[in-house]
Design a protein around this motif. Structure first.
Motif, PDB file in Angstrom:
ATOM      1  N   CYS A 241       0.836  -1.196   0.000  1.00  0.00           N
ATOM      2  CA  CYS A 241       0.000   0.000   0.000  1.00  0.00           C
ATOM      3  C   CYS A 241       0.870   1.244   0.000  1.00  0.00           C
ATOM      4  CB  CYS A 241      -0.968   0.008   1.173  1.00  0.00           C
ATOM      5  SG  CYS A 241      -0.201  -0.027   2.804  1.00  0.00           S
ATOM      6  N   ALA A 242       0.219   2.385  -0.008  1.00  0.00           N
ATOM      7  CA  ALA A 242       0.881   3.664  -0.164  1.00  0.00           C
ATOM      8  C   ALA A 242       1.621   4.123   1.088  1.00  0.00           C
ATOM      9  CB  ALA A 242      -0.148   4.730  -0.554  1.00  0.00           C
TER      10      ALA A 242
ATOM     11  N   SER B 203       1.633   7.245   1.512  1.00  0.00           N
ATOM     12  CA  SER B 203       0.869   8.474   1.757  1.00  0.00           C
ATOM     13  C   SER B 203      -0.564   8.057   2.099  1.00  0.00           C
ATOM     14  CB  SER B 203       0.889   9.380   0.525  1.00  0.00           C
ATOM     15  OG  SER B 203       0.299   8.718  -0.576  1.00  0.00           O
TER      16      SER B 203
ATOM     17  N   GLY C 215      -3.387   9.443   0.670  1.00  0.00           N
ATOM     18  CA  GLY C 215      -4.372   9.665  -0.378  1.00  0.00           C
ATOM     19  C   GLY C 215      -5.317  10.786   0.027  1.00  0.00           C
ATOM     20  N   THR C 216      -6.320  11.034  -0.817  1.00  0.00           N
ATOM     21  CA  THR C 216      -7.225  12.156  -0.561  1.00  0.00           C
ATOM     22  C   THR C 216      -8.567  11.747   0.027  1.00  0.00           C
ATOM     23  OG1 THR C 216      -8.042  12.032  -2.832  1.00  0.00           O
ATOM     24  CG2 THR C 216      -6.216  13.555  -2.412  1.00  0.00           C
ATOM     25  N   ASN C 217      -8.881  10.464  -0.032  1.00  0.00           N
ATOM     26  CA  ASN C 217     -10.163   9.991   0.486  1.00  0.00           C
ATOM     27  C   ASN C 217      -9.931   9.273   1.817  1.00  0.00           C
ATOM     28  OD1 ASN C 217     -12.588   8.628   1.040  1.00  0.00           O
ATOM     29  ND2 ASN C 217     -13.072   8.434  -1.133  1.00  0.00           N
TER      30      ASN C 217
ATOM     31  N   TYR D 234      -9.686   5.248   2.503  1.00  0.00           N
ATOM     32  CA  TYR D 234      -8.497   4.398   2.316  1.00  0.00           C
ATOM     33  C   TYR D 234      -7.779   4.185   3.645  1.00  0.00           C
ATOM     34  CZ  TYR D 234      -9.428   5.732  -2.523  1.00  0.00           C
ATOM     35  OH  TYR D 234     -10.026   5.966  -3.733  1.00  0.00           O
ATOM     36  N   ASN D 235      -7.641   5.243   4.416  1.00  0.00           N
ATOM     37  CA  ASN D 235      -6.999   5.130   5.720  1.00  0.00           C
ATOM     38  C   ASN D 235      -7.860   4.304   6.678  1.00  0.00           C
ATOM     39  OD1 ASN D 235      -4.814   5.787   7.519  1.00  0.00           O
ATOM     40  ND2 ASN D 235      -6.272   7.102   8.579  1.00  0.00           N
TER      41      ASN D 235
ATOM     42  N   PRO E  38      -4.908   0.572  -1.828  1.00  0.00           N
ATOM     43  CA  PRO E  38      -4.550   1.607  -2.788  1.00  0.00           C
ATOM     44  C   PRO E  38      -3.115   2.109  -2.612  1.00  0.00           C
ATOM     45  CG  PRO E  38      -6.760   1.980  -2.022  1.00  0.00           C
ATOM     46  CD  PRO E  38      -6.177   0.892  -1.164  1.00  0.00           C
ATOM     47  N   GLY E  39      -2.566   2.580  -3.716  1.00  0.00           N
ATOM     48  CA  GLY E  39      -1.218   3.134  -3.702  1.00  0.00           C
ATOM     49  C   GLY E  39      -0.853   3.660  -5.073  1.00  0.00           C
ATOM     50  N   GLY E  40       0.385   4.020  -5.232  1.00  0.00           N
ATOM     51  CA  GLY E  40       0.884   4.580  -6.486  1.00  0.00           C
ATOM     52  C   GLY E  40       1.785   3.605  -7.221  1.00  0.00           C
TER      53      GLY E  40
ATOM     54  N   PHE F  11     -11.331   1.834  -6.405  1.00  0.00           N
ATOM     55  CA  PHE F  11      -9.984   2.295  -6.716  1.00  0.00           C
ATOM     56  C   PHE F  11      -9.336   1.492  -7.847  1.00  0.00           C
ATOM     57  CE2 PHE F  11      -5.382   2.462  -6.217  1.00  0.00           C
ATOM     58  CZ  PHE F  11      -5.157   3.824  -6.144  1.00  0.00           C
TER      59      PHE F  11
END
Length: 183
Positions: free
Chosen positions: A8-9, A11, A13-15, A18-19, A105-107, A138
């Motif tokens: 996973c990321a 960071s 994220g913006t939503n 996800y966290n 999710p991640g990049g 996602f």
């Protein structure tokens, strides 16, 4: 299931969902005595999965390359941490220690890890299950791309099935458990 790799990321994220799911995954892993194997960072989704496992008295093993230890700031309160030289070494060590993979999710880094482990599954270099938790749609477009690869003859249908898809933490953990029980 004794241990699971989570990709996973680093960071958030913006939503916020996800966290929330990252924390839920960590809590449920700790409650089920499943050791977390992950990239060893202290921030973002990966840091929060680790913190949730630790707060639930679970065990966490981080694997981080020396050059990333400063960039991602290696988590300092893990049960165990392995420092390695390369990203390839990191990915190999992580899956050596685990019986399955869950991807949040991640990049680019998350997708790199996901697709490398799928290639290893296809080549029979890794035999554990690989699951994505498709939070908030996602991974919808990625899954459509995989279906297109099958339709256009670049990916065999049986290899497409190597990626299991869950819509929740509970479903992901069930898919991993069912995989091993079916053998």
């Amino acid at each position: 299931m004794q241990s699971i790799v989570v990709y996973c990321a680093s960071s958030l994220g913006t939503n916020p969902i996800y966290n929330e799911v990252a924390i839920e995954l960590g809590q449920k892993m700790a409650a089920r005595n499943i050791r977390l194997i992950y990239g060893g960072g202290g921030f973002g989704l990966m840091g929060n999965v680790a913190n949730a496992v630790l707060q639930g008295s679970g065990e966490v093993t981080g694997v981080i390359p020396n050059f990333l230890a400063d960039l991602e700031v290696a988590h300092t309160t893990l049960t165990e941490i392995h420092f390695v030289e390369t990203m390839h070494e990191r990915k190999f060590k992580m899956v050596q220690l685990a019986k399955g993979v869950i991807t949040l999710p991640g990049g680019y880094g998350t997708l790199d890890e996901l697709f490398e482990i799928l290639a290893w599954r296809q080549l029979k270099l890794y035999d554990g299950p690989v699951v994505v938790i498709n939070i908030n749609g996602f991974y919808d477009l990625m899954l459509q791309q995989l279906d297109r690869m099958v339709a256009d003859g670049f990916l065999k249908a049986e290899n497409r099935k190597l990626l299991l898809v869950a819509s929740s933490v509970d479903e992901a953990l069930r898919l991993l458990s069912d995989f091993w029980e079916s053998l």
